[in-house]
Design a protein around this motif. Structure first.
Motif, PDB file in Angstrom:
ATOM      1  N   ASP A 113       0.807  -1.220   0.000  1.00 48.45           N
ATOM      2  CA  ASP A 113       0.000   0.000   0.000  1.00 48.45           C
ATOM      3  C   ASP A 113       0.840   1.270   0.000  1.00 48.45           C
ATOM      4  OD1 ASP A 113      -2.315  -1.496  -0.033  1.00 48.45           O
ATOM      5  OD2 ASP A 113      -2.622  -1.376   2.141  1.00 48.45           O
ATOM      6  N   ASP A 114       2.073   1.185   0.484  1.00 51.07           N
ATOM      7  CA  ASP A 114       2.946   2.356   0.563  1.00 51.07           C
ATOM      8  C   ASP A 114       3.976   2.423  -0.565  1.00 51.07           C
ATOM      9  OD1 ASP A 114       1.730   3.216   2.959  1.00 51.07           O
ATOM     10  OD2 ASP A 114       2.993   1.837   4.118  1.00 51.07           O
ATOM     11  N   HIS A 115       4.116   1.353  -1.337  1.00 45.13           N
ATOM     12  CA  HIS A 115       5.152   1.283  -2.367  1.00 45.13           C
ATOM     13  C   HIS A 115       4.580   0.679  -3.640  1.00 45.13           C
ATOM     14  CE1 HIS A 115       7.343   1.062   1.496  1.00 45.13           C
ATOM     15  NE2 HIS A 115       8.180   1.871   0.886  1.00 45.13           N
ATOM     16  N   ASP A 116       4.598   1.440  -4.726  1.00 42.42           N
ATOM     17  CA  ASP A 116       4.214   0.890  -6.016  1.00 42.42           C
ATOM     18  C   ASP A 116       5.237  -0.164  -6.430  1.00 42.42           C
ATOM     19  OD1 ASP A 116       2.031   2.614  -6.278  1.00 42.42           O
ATOM     20  OD2 ASP A 116       3.269   4.168  -7.224  1.00 42.42           O
ATOM     21  N   VAL A 117       4.815  -1.077  -7.280  1.00 41.43           N
ATOM     22  CA  VAL A 117       5.743  -2.097  -7.781  1.00 41.43           C
ATOM     23  C   VAL A 117       6.796  -1.468  -8.685  1.00 41.43           C
ATOM     24  CG1 VAL A 117       5.920  -4.153  -9.232  1.00 41.43           C
ATOM     25  CG2 VAL A 117       4.106  -3.986  -7.532  1.00 41.43           C
ATOM     26  N   VAL A 118       6.372  -0.525  -9.545  1.00 37.73           N
ATOM     27  CA  VAL A 118       7.303   0.048 -10.523  1.00 37.73           C
ATOM     28  C   VAL A 118       6.901   1.488 -10.841  1.00 37.73           C
ATOM     29  CG1 VAL A 118       5.991  -0.870 -12.486  1.00 37.73           C
ATOM     30  CG2 VAL A 118       8.417  -0.355 -12.782  1.00 37.73           C
ATOM     31  N   HIS A 119       7.900   2.291 -11.160  1.00 34.01           N
ATOM     32  CA  HIS A 119       7.705   3.639 -11.696  1.00 34.01           C
ATOM     33  C   HIS A 119       8.352   3.655 -13.083  1.00 34.01           C
ATOM     34  CE1 HIS A 119       6.245   5.491  -7.987  1.00 34.01           C
ATOM     35  NE2 HIS A 119       7.141   4.755  -7.360  1.00 34.01           N
ATOM     36  N   TRP A 120       7.525   3.810 -14.114  1.00 28.71           N
ATOM     37  CA  TRP A 120       8.025   3.826 -15.484  1.00 28.71           C
ATOM     38  C   TRP A 120       8.537   5.210 -15.845  1.00 28.71           C
ATOM     39  CZ3 TRP A 120       9.121  -0.543 -17.660  1.00 28.71           C
ATOM     40  CH2 TRP A 120       8.438  -1.690 -17.263  1.00 28.71           C
ATOM     41  N   LEU A 121       9.649   5.250 -16.572  1.00 22.84           N
ATOM     42  CA  LEU A 121      10.288   6.489 -16.999  1.00 22.84           C
ATOM     43  C   LEU A 121      10.294   6.531 -18.528  1.00 22.84           C
ATOM     44  CD1 LEU A 121      13.146   6.240 -14.348  1.00 22.84           C
ATOM     45  CD2 LEU A 121      11.049   7.602 -14.183  1.00 22.84           C
ATOM     46  N   GLU A 122      11.235   7.242 -19.108  1.00 29.21           N
ATOM     47  CA  GLU A 122      11.273   7.426 -20.554  1.00 29.21           C
ATOM     48  C   GLU A 122      11.799   6.172 -21.260  1.00 29.21           C
ATOM     49  OE1 GLU A 122      15.415   8.571 -19.203  1.00 29.21           O
ATOM     50  OE2 GLU A 122      13.401   8.793 -18.402  1.00 29.21           O
ATOM     51  N   PRO A 123      11.474   6.051 -22.556  1.00 23.68           N
ATOM     52  CA  PRO A 123      11.990   4.914 -23.330  1.00 23.68           C
ATOM     53  C   PRO A 123      13.510   4.952 -23.451  1.00 23.68           C
ATOM     54  CG  PRO A 123      10.193   5.978 -24.511  1.00 23.68           C
ATOM     55  CD  PRO A 123      10.550   6.873 -23.346  1.00 23.68           C
ATOM     56  N   VAL A 124      14.110   3.776 -23.551  1.00 30.02           N
ATOM     57  CA  VAL A 124      15.516   3.666 -23.949  1.00 30.02           C
ATOM     58  C   VAL A 124      15.516   3.940 -25.448  1.00 30.02           C
ATOM     59  CG1 VAL A 124      17.467   2.095 -24.193  1.00 30.02           C
ATOM     60  CG2 VAL A 124      16.004   1.960 -22.156  1.00 30.02           C
ATOM     61  N   THR A 125      16.217   4.973 -25.868  1.00 34.47           N
ATOM     62  CA  THR A 125      16.195   5.348 -27.280  1.00 34.47           C
ATOM     63  C   THR A 125      16.920   4.302 -28.123  1.00 34.47           C
ATOM     64  OG1 THR A 125      18.253   6.605 -27.194  1.00 34.47           O
ATOM     65  CG2 THR A 125      16.199   7.809 -26.659  1.00 34.47           C
ATOM     66  N   ASP A 126      16.638   4.299 -29.412  1.00 33.81           N
ATOM     67  CA  ASP A 126      17.352   3.403 -30.321  1.00 33.81           C
ATOM     68  C   ASP A 126      18.848   3.673 -30.272  1.00 33.81           C
ATOM     69  OD1 ASP A 126      14.962   2.223 -31.078  1.00 33.81           O
ATOM     70  OD2 ASP A 126      14.780   3.383 -32.935  1.00 33.81           O
ATOM     71  N   GLU A 127      19.224   4.948 -30.126  1.00 34.08           N
ATOM     72  CA  GLU A 127      20.648   5.301 -30.053  1.00 34.08           C
ATOM     73  C   GLU A 127      21.279   4.750 -28.773  1.00 34.08           C
ATOM     74  OE1 GLU A 127      18.152   7.560 -30.698  1.00 34.08           O
ATOM     75  OE2 GLU A 127      18.525   7.650 -32.850  1.00 34.08           O
ATOM     76  N   GLU A 128      20.594   4.880 -27.633  1.00 32.83           N
ATOM     77  CA  GLU A 128      21.108   4.321 -26.376  1.00 32.83           C
ATOM     78  C   GLU A 128      21.248   2.815 -26.489  1.00 32.83           C
ATOM     79  OE1 GLU A 128      19.525   6.966 -22.670  1.00 32.83           O
ATOM     80  OE2 GLU A 128      17.970   5.961 -23.855  1.00 32.83           O
ATOM     81  N   TYR A 129      20.217   2.165 -27.037  1.00 31.20           N
ATOM     82  CA  TYR A 129      20.240   0.709 -27.176  1.00 31.20           C
ATOM     83  C   TYR A 129      21.347   0.272 -28.121  1.00 31.20           C
ATOM     84  CZ  TYR A 129      18.760  -4.064 -28.034  1.00 31.20           C
ATOM     85  OH  TYR A 129      18.746  -5.443 -28.149  1.00 31.20           O
ATOM     86  N   ALA A 130      21.481   0.940 -29.251  1.00 32.26           N
ATOM     87  CA  ALA A 130      22.532   0.573 -30.229  1.00 32.26           C
ATOM     88  C   ALA A 130      23.904   0.753 -29.619  1.00 32.26           C
ATOM     89  CB  ALA A 130      22.382   1.402 -31.488  1.00 32.26           C
ATOM     90  N   ALA A 131      24.090   1.801 -28.819  1.00 33.69           N
ATOM     91  CA  ALA A 131      25.401   2.048 -28.200  1.00 33.69           C
ATOM     92  C   ALA A 131      25.712   0.968 -27.177  1.00 33.69           C
ATOM     93  CB  ALA A 131      25.430   3.425 -27.547  1.00 33.69           C
ATOM     94  N   THR A 132      24.726   0.569 -26.392  1.00 36.00           N
ATOM     95  CA  THR A 132      24.995  -0.436 -25.366  1.00 36.00           C
ATOM     96  C   THR A 132      25.092  -1.815 -25.973  1.00 36.00           C
ATOM     97  OG1 THR A 132      22.649  -0.688 -24.856  1.00 36.00           O
ATOM     98  CG2 THR A 132      23.870   0.884 -23.526  1.00 36.00           C
ATOM     99  N   ALA A 133      24.296  -2.104 -26.998  1.00 36.72           N
ATOM    100  CA  ALA A 133      24.327  -3.415 -27.613  1.00 36.72           C
ATOM    101  C   ALA A 133      25.649  -3.662 -28.349  1.00 36.72           C
ATOM    102  CB  ALA A 133      23.163  -3.574 -28.584  1.00 36.72           C
ATOM    103  N   ALA A 134      26.294  -2.587 -28.771  1.00 38.91           N
ATOM    104  CA  ALA A 134      27.571  -2.719 -29.488  1.00 38.91           C
ATOM    105  C   ALA A 134      28.730  -2.979 -28.552  1.00 38.91           C
ATOM    106  CB  ALA A 134      27.827  -1.452 -30.312  1.00 38.91           C
ATOM    107  N   SER A 135      28.548  -2.680 -27.263  1.00 39.12           N
ATOM    108  CA  SER A 135      29.688  -2.832 -26.348  1.00 39.12           C
ATOM    109  C   SER A 135      29.847  -4.239 -25.847  1.00 39.12           C
ATOM    110  CB  SER A 135      29.532  -1.869 -25.168  1.00 39.12           C
ATOM    111  OG  SER A 135      28.306  -2.044 -24.516  1.00 39.12           O
TER     112      SER A 135
END
Length: 135
Positions: A113-135
């Motif tokens: 009752d005092d804590h939500d399960v999750v707080h959703w934020l902004e999408p992971v951009t294609d650029e962020e994903y491509a940069a991390t997936a390449a590493s």
């Protein structure tokens, strides 16, 4: 003892939580006073969560495929079957499938009752994903 026969259909992950095709099967949602829920989450190649945080932490257990996860400001990590990932309380993070592999994980969360399960934020951009997936 309580047996719940499977009667819930697989749900498509909503676009305001995920990028790409994601499917969710409910596993556990015990009645109060339990605070634990669990979902089996199927990420198609390239699919991922948006940035998000869990006030009471989250554990994911990879059961199939190859995935990626990252906490805000940290390096990308490759995760494989048998790996367990603990995201600390309120740690901003994302997780999902590798670009060319599906990934399935069991997501274990707490909420009350005092804590939500999750707080959703902004999408992971294609650029962020491509940069991390390449590493």
């Amino acid at each position: 003892m309580q047996i719940t026969r499977s009667s819930t259909d697989t749900a498509k992950g909503p676009a305001d939580w995920f990028t790409g095709d994601v499917y969710i099967d409910a596993v556990a949602a015990a009645p109060s006073p339990s605070r634990v829920t669990a979902n089996l989450v199927h990420f198609m190649p390239g699919a991922r969560t948006h940035w998000h945080r869990h006030p009471l932490s989250q554990t994911v257990f990879v059961s199939e495929g190859v995935g990626l996860c990252q906490r805000r400001g940290g390096p990308v990590e490759v995760i494989r079957p048998g790996d367990r990932v603990l995201f600390e309380a309120d740690e901003e993070h994302w997780h999902g499938a590798a670009p060319n592999r599906l990934m399935v994980h069991l997501a274990i969360n707490e909420g009350d009752d005092d804590h939500d399960v999750v707080h959703w934020l902004e999408p992971v951009t294609d650029e962020e994903y491509a940069a991390t997936a390449a590493s």
